[in-house]
Design a protein around this motif. Structure first.
Motif, PDB file in Angstrom:
ATOM      1  N   ARG A 217       0.843  -1.188   0.000  1.00  0.00           N
ATOM      2  CA  ARG A 217       0.000   0.000   0.000  1.00  0.00           C
ATOM      3  C   ARG A 217       0.887   1.250   0.000  1.00  0.00           C
ATOM      4  O   ARG A 217       1.901   1.300   0.712  1.00  0.00           O
ATOM      5  N   PRO A 218       0.519   2.280  -0.753  1.00  0.00           N
ATOM      6  CA  PRO A 218       1.325   3.512  -0.770  1.00  0.00           C
ATOM      7  C   PRO A 218       1.203   4.251   0.555  1.00  0.00           C
ATOM      8  O   PRO A 218       0.095   4.439   1.073  1.00  0.00           O
ATOM      9  N   PRO A 219       2.292   4.675   1.147  1.00  0.00           N
ATOM     10  CA  PRO A 219       2.248   5.246   2.500  1.00  0.00           C
ATOM     11  C   PRO A 219       1.504   6.563   2.603  1.00  0.00           C
ATOM     12  O   PRO A 219       1.039   6.917   3.690  1.00  0.00           O
ATOM     13  N   TYR A 220       1.366   7.302   1.494  1.00  0.00           N
ATOM     14  CA  TYR A 220       0.696   8.597   1.552  1.00  0.00           C
ATOM     15  C   TYR A 220      -0.565   8.635   0.698  1.00  0.00           C
ATOM     16  O   TYR A 220      -1.103   9.708   0.416  1.00  0.00           O
ATOM     17  N   GLY A 221      -1.059   7.474   0.267  1.00  0.00           N
ATOM     18  CA  GLY A 221      -2.253   7.444  -0.569  1.00  0.00           C
ATOM     19  C   GLY A 221      -1.939   7.765  -2.022  1.00  0.00           C
ATOM     20  O   GLY A 221      -0.780   8.010  -2.398  1.00  0.00           O
ATOM     21  N   THR A 222      -2.996   7.786  -2.842  1.00  0.00           N
ATOM     22  CA  THR A 222      -2.806   7.950  -4.293  1.00  0.00           C
ATOM     23  C   THR A 222      -3.755   8.977  -4.900  1.00  0.00           C
ATOM     24  O   THR A 222      -3.850   9.079  -6.121  1.00  0.00           O
ATOM     25  N   LEU A 223      -4.460   9.720  -4.088  1.00  0.00           N
ATOM     26  CA  LEU A 223      -5.449  10.662  -4.598  1.00  0.00           C
ATOM     27  C   LEU A 223      -4.808  11.616  -5.603  1.00  0.00           C
ATOM     28  O   LEU A 223      -3.751  12.188  -5.350  1.00  0.00           O
ATOM     29  N   ALA A 224      -5.460  11.770  -6.778  1.00  0.00           N
ATOM     30  CA  ALA A 224      -4.890  12.610  -7.836  1.00  0.00           C
ATOM     31  C   ALA A 224      -6.009  13.226  -8.656  1.00  0.00           C
ATOM     32  O   ALA A 224      -7.159  12.791  -8.611  1.00  0.00           O
ATOM     33  N   GLY A 225      -5.651  14.245  -9.429  1.00  0.00           N
ATOM     34  CA  GLY A 225      -6.592  14.883 -10.340  1.00  0.00           C
ATOM     35  C   GLY A 225      -6.031  14.904 -11.751  1.00  0.00           C
ATOM     36  O   GLY A 225      -4.806  14.874 -11.950  1.00  0.00           O
ATOM     37  N   PHE A 226      -6.933  14.908 -12.750  1.00  0.00           N
ATOM     38  CA  PHE A 226      -6.516  14.984 -14.158  1.00  0.00           C
ATOM     39  C   PHE A 226      -7.446  15.925 -14.905  1.00  0.00           C
ATOM     40  O   PHE A 226      -8.664  15.922 -14.691  1.00  0.00           O
ATOM     41  N   ARG A 227      -6.845  16.711 -15.791  1.00  0.00           N
ATOM     42  CA  ARG A 227      -7.628  17.608 -16.633  1.00  0.00           C
ATOM     43  C   ARG A 227      -6.832  17.884 -17.898  1.00  0.00           C
ATOM     44  O   ARG A 227      -5.641  18.226 -17.841  1.00  0.00           O
ATOM     45  N   ALA A 228      -7.501  17.731 -19.049  1.00  0.00           N
ATOM     46  CA  ALA A 228      -6.912  18.047 -20.350  1.00  0.00           C
ATOM     47  C   ALA A 228      -5.551  17.387 -20.557  1.00  0.00           C
ATOM     48  O   ALA A 228      -4.613  18.005 -21.055  1.00  0.00           O
ATOM     49  N   GLY A 229      -5.434  16.125 -20.155  1.00  0.00           N
ATOM     50  CA  GLY A 229      -4.212  15.383 -20.384  1.00  0.00           C
ATOM     51  C   GLY A 229      -3.104  15.634 -19.388  1.00  0.00           C
ATOM     52  O   GLY A 229      -2.006  15.098 -19.548  1.00  0.00           O
ATOM     53  N   ARG A 230      -3.350  16.408 -18.358  1.00  0.00           N
ATOM     54  CA  ARG A 230      -2.317  16.715 -17.370  1.00  0.00           C
ATOM     55  C   ARG A 230      -2.769  16.317 -15.972  1.00  0.00           C
ATOM     56  O   ARG A 230      -3.952  16.405 -15.644  1.00  0.00           O
ATOM     57  N   GLU A 231      -1.808  15.887 -15.156  1.00  0.00           N
ATOM     58  CA  GLU A 231      -2.120  15.644 -13.749  1.00  0.00           C
ATOM     59  C   GLU A 231      -2.165  16.979 -13.024  1.00  0.00           C
ATOM     60  O   GLU A 231      -1.277  17.826 -13.197  1.00  0.00           O
ATOM     61  N   VAL A 232      -3.210  17.170 -12.229  1.00  0.00           N
ATOM     62  CA  VAL A 232      -3.409  18.409 -11.485  1.00  0.00           C
ATOM     63  C   VAL A 232      -3.738  18.050 -10.036  1.00  0.00           C
ATOM     64  O   VAL A 232      -3.945  16.887  -9.700  1.00  0.00           O
ATOM     65  N   ALA A 233      -3.809  19.057  -9.199  1.00  0.00           N
ATOM     66  CA  ALA A 233      -4.195  18.819  -7.807  1.00  0.00           C
ATOM     67  C   ALA A 233      -5.628  18.288  -7.764  1.00  0.00           C
ATOM     68  O   ALA A 233      -6.484  18.734  -8.535  1.00  0.00           O
ATOM     69  N   PRO A 234      -5.921  17.340  -6.877  1.00  0.00           N
ATOM     70  CA  PRO A 234      -7.269  16.773  -6.788  1.00  0.00           C
ATOM     71  C   PRO A 234      -8.226  17.720  -6.060  1.00  0.00           C
ATOM     72  O   PRO A 234      -8.597  17.511  -4.896  1.00  0.00           O
ATOM     73  N   VAL A 235      -8.642  18.750  -6.757  1.00  0.00           N
ATOM     74  CA  VAL A 235      -9.547  19.755  -6.185  1.00  0.00           C
ATOM     75  C   VAL A 235     -10.985  19.356  -6.525  1.00  0.00           C
ATOM     76  O   VAL A 235     -11.345  19.285  -7.708  1.00  0.00           O
ATOM     77  N   GLY A 239     -14.116  20.623 -11.705  1.00  0.00           N
ATOM     78  CA  GLY A 239     -13.329  21.030 -12.863  1.00  0.00           C
ATOM     79  C   GLY A 239     -12.292  20.027 -13.314  1.00  0.00           C
ATOM     80  O   GLY A 239     -11.621  20.249 -14.320  1.00  0.00           O
ATOM     81  N   CYS A 240     -12.125  18.928 -12.571  1.00  0.00           N
ATOM     82  CA  CYS A 240     -11.142  17.915 -12.964  1.00  0.00           C
ATOM     83  C   CYS A 240     -11.615  16.554 -12.497  1.00  0.00           C
ATOM     84  O   CYS A 240     -12.504  16.431 -11.648  1.00  0.00           O
ATOM     85  N   ASP A 241     -11.013  15.522 -13.081  1.00  0.00           N
ATOM     86  CA  ASP A 241     -11.221  14.170 -12.596  1.00  0.00           C
ATOM     87  C   ASP A 241     -10.552  14.038 -11.234  1.00  0.00           C
ATOM     88  O   ASP A 241      -9.450  14.551 -11.032  1.00  0.00           O
ATOM     89  N   VAL A 242     -11.216  13.379 -10.293  1.00  0.00           N
ATOM     90  CA  VAL A 242     -10.628  13.074  -8.996  1.00  0.00           C
ATOM     91  C   VAL A 242     -10.639  11.555  -8.860  1.00  0.00           C
ATOM     92  O   VAL A 242     -11.692  10.922  -8.960  1.00  0.00           O
ATOM     93  N   THR A 243      -9.471  10.979  -8.641  1.00  0.00           N
ATOM     94  CA  THR A 243      -9.335   9.532  -8.718  1.00  0.00           C
ATOM     95  C   THR A 243      -8.353   9.038  -7.668  1.00  0.00           C
ATOM     96  O   THR A 243      -7.550   9.804  -7.150  1.00  0.00           O
ATOM     97  N   ALA A 244      -8.435   7.749  -7.367  1.00  0.00           N
ATOM     98  CA  ALA A 244      -7.468   7.107  -6.479  1.00  0.00           C
ATOM     99  C   ALA A 244      -7.310   5.663  -6.909  1.00  0.00           C
ATOM    100  O   ALA A 244      -8.265   5.030  -7.371  1.00  0.00           O
ATOM    101  N   HIS A 245      -6.107   5.131  -6.761  1.00  0.00           N
ATOM    102  CA  HIS A 245      -5.841   3.745  -7.131  1.00  0.00           C
ATOM    103  C   HIS A 245      -6.750   2.801  -6.342  1.00  0.00           C
ATOM    104  O   HIS A 245      -7.290   3.158  -5.292  1.00  0.00           O
ATOM    105  N   VAL A 246      -6.882   1.567  -6.846  1.00  0.00           N
ATOM    106  CA  VAL A 246      -7.863   0.629  -6.312  1.00  0.00           C
ATOM    107  C   VAL A 246      -7.172  -0.510  -5.576  1.00  0.00           C
ATOM    108  O   VAL A 246      -6.197  -1.090  -6.088  1.00  0.00           O
TER     109      VAL A 246
END
Length: 330
Positions: A217-235, A239-246
């Motif tokens: 398991r990742p020690p700090y989690g995997t929460l991330a955001g994506f928009r227009a082909g770029r990784e962004v802050a998970p806000v 306005g962006c995809d908000v995702t986390a590994h499974v």
């Protein structure tokens, strides 16, 4: 009318993700949007070889079922129907004529989609065939915790500590993500997957996603955001995809098999091996086509990219596939 202060009240991450992704004007249900393909590259969008591999998997399921008069193909998290369209095109005509394709998606049906493809927000109640979920579970909202407490988040992404965990989430963490620190509670993904598998009367259910297992398991989690082909802050403002590994091992039911996409696609005949150089002199056009296909296959199976994705394969009333795959841990 709400004040700005009221709109910025933090909530638990599960509620924030639900609103940001699927609420009014949410990232995935916004009318007229480009769909997932406009924001990130999945295996479906990377190459038609992926749809061809899923088509071959469906043929194996069809054979295991004894070639029923109607063969269901259910795509959970179907985006704009790209995978279903590709699989239908890759099937032999006689098989395609028996297939009942159905897209499961919370967004509205896209214009121009094959009218023979069903569309709805939930899987059909009874399925005989293949249920396939490519990068769906990572967008099932979940709770984020830190040091035994829920993490609250405001629409601008600002986090604050929340209350103590309820018993069900604490029990999930103790079993599947021990060790404290920051974690993502996958219980909602387990429940969503179990509900999807329960609709399969006979056949195979497959979930494909970026994943991790209990031993890593990742020690700090995997929460991330994506928009227009770029990784962004998970806000979580829509306005962006908000995702986390499974945590796919937690989702696995009895008899399930866990393997990497590289292993799964190899079993389905997808190889990144270069074509023989002799072909370049005997049939240059065929060599160029084979070289392009090898490049696409290499992307799909790269151990440093899409090939590292997890495949959770759950048989229902038929033998496990692949026969020599690794059994999922429980």
């Amino acid at each position: 009318m709400s004040t700005q202060g009221e709109r910025m009240i933090p909530v638990r991450w599960r509620a924030a993700m639900e609103a940001a992704l699927y609420g009014p004007g949410g990232f995935y249900v916004r009318p007229g949007g480009p769909g997932p393909a406009g924001h990130f590259r999945t295996s479906v969008h990377a190459s038609g070889l992926y749809a061809g591999a899923v088509a071959r998997l469906l043929l194996r399921v069809d054979a295991a079922l004894g070639h029923p008069p109607a063969l269901d193909l259910v795509d959970v998290g179907a985006g704009r129907g790209e995978l279903l369209t590709g699989v239908l095109a890759a099937l032999p005509a006689r098989t395609a004529a028996r297939v009942r394709p159905y897209a499961v998606e919370r967004a509205e049906r896209p214009p121009g989609l094959d009218p023979g493809i069903g569309w709805g927000a939930a899987p059909p109640e009874r399925t005989t065939g293949l249920l396939f979920a490519n990068e769906w579970l990572d967008n099932v909202p979940l709770e984020v915790t830190e040091d035994g407490r829920y993490v609250l988040v405001a629409p601008d992404g600002t986090e604050t500590p929340g209350g103590p965990l309820d018993d069900a989430d604490r029990a999930w963490l103790e079993r599947w993500w021990p060790g404290g620190g920051r974690a993502e509670v996958g219980r909602t993904r387990d429940e969503a997957w179990a509900a999807a598998v329960a609709t399969v009367e006979r056949g195979l259910a497959v979930a494909v996603d970026y994943a991790h297992v209990r031993e890593a398991r990742p020690p700090y989690g995997t929460l991330a955001g994506f928009r227009a082909g770029r990784e962004v802050a998970p806000v979580p403002d829509g306005g962006c995809d908000v995702t986390a590994h499974v945590a796919l091992d937690a989702c696995a039911g009895p008899g399930a098999v866990l393997l990497t996409q590289r292993e799964a696609l190899a079993a389905l005949g997808v190889s990144g091996a270069r074509p023989p150089l002799a072909l370049a002199s005997t049939d240059p056009a065929a060599y160029v086509r084979a070289l392009a296909a090898a490049g696409e296959a290499a992307e799909l199976t790269s151990a440093a990219g899409l090939g590292a994705f997890g495949w959770l394969v759950q048989p229902v009333g038929i033998p496990a596939w692949p026969g020599d795959g690794g059994a999922a841990g429980t």
